[in-house]
Design a protein around this motif. Structure first.
Motif, PDB file in Angstrom:
ATOM      1  N   ARG A 169       0.837  -1.210   0.000  1.00 45.05           N
ATOM      2  CA  ARG A 169       0.000   0.000   0.000  1.00 45.05           C
ATOM      3  C   ARG A 169       0.869   1.257   0.000  1.00 45.05           C
ATOM      4  O   ARG A 169       0.599   2.193  -0.743  1.00 45.05           O
ATOM      5  CB  ARG A 169      -0.941  -0.003   1.208  1.00 45.05           C
ATOM      6  CG  ARG A 169      -1.782   1.249   1.304  1.00 45.05           C
ATOM      7  CD  ARG A 169      -2.865   1.161   2.338  1.00 45.05           C
ATOM      8  NE  ARG A 169      -2.368   0.929   3.670  1.00 45.05           N
ATOM      9  CZ  ARG A 169      -3.159   0.725   4.731  1.00 45.05           C
ATOM     10  NH1 ARG A 169      -4.473   0.705   4.589  1.00 45.05           N
ATOM     11  NH2 ARG A 169      -2.635   0.523   5.912  1.00 45.05           N
ATOM     12  N   ALA A 170       1.918   1.267   0.806  1.00 49.54           N
ATOM     13  CA  ALA A 170       2.792   2.448   0.864  1.00 49.54           C
ATOM     14  C   ALA A 170       3.461   2.683  -0.484  1.00 49.54           C
ATOM     15  O   ALA A 170       3.491   3.810  -0.987  1.00 49.54           O
ATOM     16  CB  ALA A 170       3.845   2.264   1.957  1.00 49.54           C
ATOM     17  N   PHE A 171       3.978   1.613  -1.110  1.00 52.30           N
ATOM     18  CA  PHE A 171       4.613   1.743  -2.417  1.00 52.30           C
ATOM     19  C   PHE A 171       3.598   2.192  -3.465  1.00 52.30           C
ATOM     20  O   PHE A 171       3.862   3.097  -4.260  1.00 52.30           O
ATOM     21  CB  PHE A 171       5.222   0.414  -2.869  1.00 52.30           C
ATOM     22  CG  PHE A 171       6.487   0.042  -2.165  1.00 52.30           C
ATOM     23  CD1 PHE A 171       7.555   0.924  -2.091  1.00 52.30           C
ATOM     24  CD2 PHE A 171       6.627  -1.204  -1.595  1.00 52.30           C
ATOM     25  CE1 PHE A 171       8.737   0.571  -1.457  1.00 52.30           C
ATOM     26  CE2 PHE A 171       7.802  -1.571  -0.950  1.00 52.30           C
ATOM     27  CZ  PHE A 171       8.859  -0.681  -0.881  1.00 52.30           C
ATOM     28  N   LEU A 172       2.447   1.549  -3.473  1.00 49.51           N
ATOM     29  CA  LEU A 172       1.456   1.849  -4.501  1.00 49.51           C
ATOM     30  C   LEU A 172       0.933   3.276  -4.381  1.00 49.51           C
ATOM     31  O   LEU A 172       0.824   3.986  -5.386  1.00 49.51           O
ATOM     32  CB  LEU A 172       0.292   0.854  -4.453  1.00 49.51           C
ATOM     33  CG  LEU A 172      -0.726   1.061  -5.567  1.00 49.51           C
ATOM     34  CD1 LEU A 172      -0.132   0.712  -6.925  1.00 49.51           C
ATOM     35  CD2 LEU A 172      -1.980   0.240  -5.314  1.00 49.51           C
ATOM     36  N   HIS A 173       0.642   3.706  -3.167  1.00 50.43           N
ATOM     37  CA  HIS A 173       0.121   5.069  -2.997  1.00 50.43           C
ATOM     38  C   HIS A 173       1.139   6.106  -3.471  1.00 50.43           C
ATOM     39  O   HIS A 173       0.770   7.089  -4.108  1.00 50.43           O
ATOM     40  CB  HIS A 173      -0.280   5.315  -1.542  1.00 50.43           C
ATOM     41  CG  HIS A 173      -1.582   4.688  -1.173  1.00 50.43           C
ATOM     42  ND1 HIS A 173      -2.486   5.298  -0.350  1.00 50.43           N
ATOM     43  CD2 HIS A 173      -2.147   3.512  -1.522  1.00 50.43           C
ATOM     44  CE1 HIS A 173      -3.548   4.520  -0.212  1.00 50.43           C
ATOM     45  NE2 HIS A 173      -3.357   3.427  -0.909  1.00 50.43           N
ATOM     46  N   ARG A 174       2.426   5.894  -3.157  1.00 52.24           N
ATOM     47  CA  ARG A 174       3.461   6.815  -3.619  1.00 52.24           C
ATOM     48  C   ARG A 174       3.488   6.843  -5.145  1.00 52.24           C
ATOM     49  O   ARG A 174       3.534   7.897  -5.758  1.00 52.24           O
ATOM     50  CB  ARG A 174       4.826   6.375  -3.059  1.00 52.24           C
ATOM     51  CG  ARG A 174       6.038   7.093  -3.607  1.00 52.24           C
ATOM     52  CD  ARG A 174       6.233   8.493  -3.000  1.00 52.24           C
ATOM     53  NE  ARG A 174       5.407   9.499  -3.616  1.00 52.24           N
ATOM     54  CZ  ARG A 174       4.687  10.422  -2.972  1.00 52.24           C
ATOM     55  NH1 ARG A 174       4.685  10.497  -1.657  1.00 52.24           N
ATOM     56  NH2 ARG A 174       3.950  11.294  -3.626  1.00 52.24           N
TER      57      ARG A 174
END
Length: 195
Positions: A169-174
């Protein structure tokens, strides 16, 4: 290499180290703030649909995280079925979305403004990095599903999966935020050339 040879920046700004697009790639993003996108005459149905897809990916990732948290709290008896259904849909749709961007949309955008070419290279590298995370997320999901199918305790695997889901989620949102900040302003600036 002489001092006037341009530095190869193609490996700079990795997904796991970025806090946003670097300033030199925000030339159009700064001209077109997010709050003004939808009111711009070049904001079209395709752009709206594309942003809605990004919203769907964010929601599905949040749903998966919530589902795993609820499972670990003992509050989700349908966890296995939901996990299999939503993870499969999420990862397949995300992979297809990236393929369309890489092979259809980004090649159209790059010639419009060469100042942003490195931005599209960054997004392409993000897609490759996310592919690795997609495979890891699928493997962690399968480990949980195998435990559930065997009737074994899946708590350890579910905790590992939850960590993978949160990291993803952190990677995708960035990535999605940076992609939107690059792509939508290109569409707003050069919409007539895309018709």
């Amino acid at each position: 290499m002489s001092d006037d040879t341009p530095k190869d920046l193609s490996q700079d700004f990795p997904l796991d180290g970025r806090k946003g697009l670097p300033e030199h790639l925000r030339v159009l993003a700064d001209l077109y703030p997010r709050t003004e996108w939808r009111g711009h005459p070049n904001f079209n149905d395709l752009t709206s649909f594309w942003l809605e897809r990004h919203g769907m990916f964010r929601q599905l990732n949040d749903l998966l995280v919530d589902s795993s948290e609820n499972r670990l709290d003992g509050a989700n008896p349908r966890y296995g079925r939901e996990l299999q259904h939503y993870t499969s849909m999420y990862l397949n749709q995300l992979h297809g979305h990236h393929q369309i961007e890489d092979h259809h949309f980004f090649p159209q955008f790059i010639p419009l403004d060469r100042r942003l070419e490195q931005g599209f290279e960054i997004l392409d590298r993000d897609h490759h990095a996310l592919d690795g995370h997609i495979h890891a997320l699928a493997a962690s999901t399968n480990a949980v599903l195998q435990k559930i199918a065997a009737g074994d305790n899946d708590e350890k695997e579910a905790r590992t999966l939850l960590d993978a889901q949160k990291a993803f989620r952190a990677f995708l949102h960035r990535h999605l935020e940076d992609e939107e900040d690059l792509v939508v302003p290109v569409i707003l600036e050069y919409g007539a050339a895309l018709s």
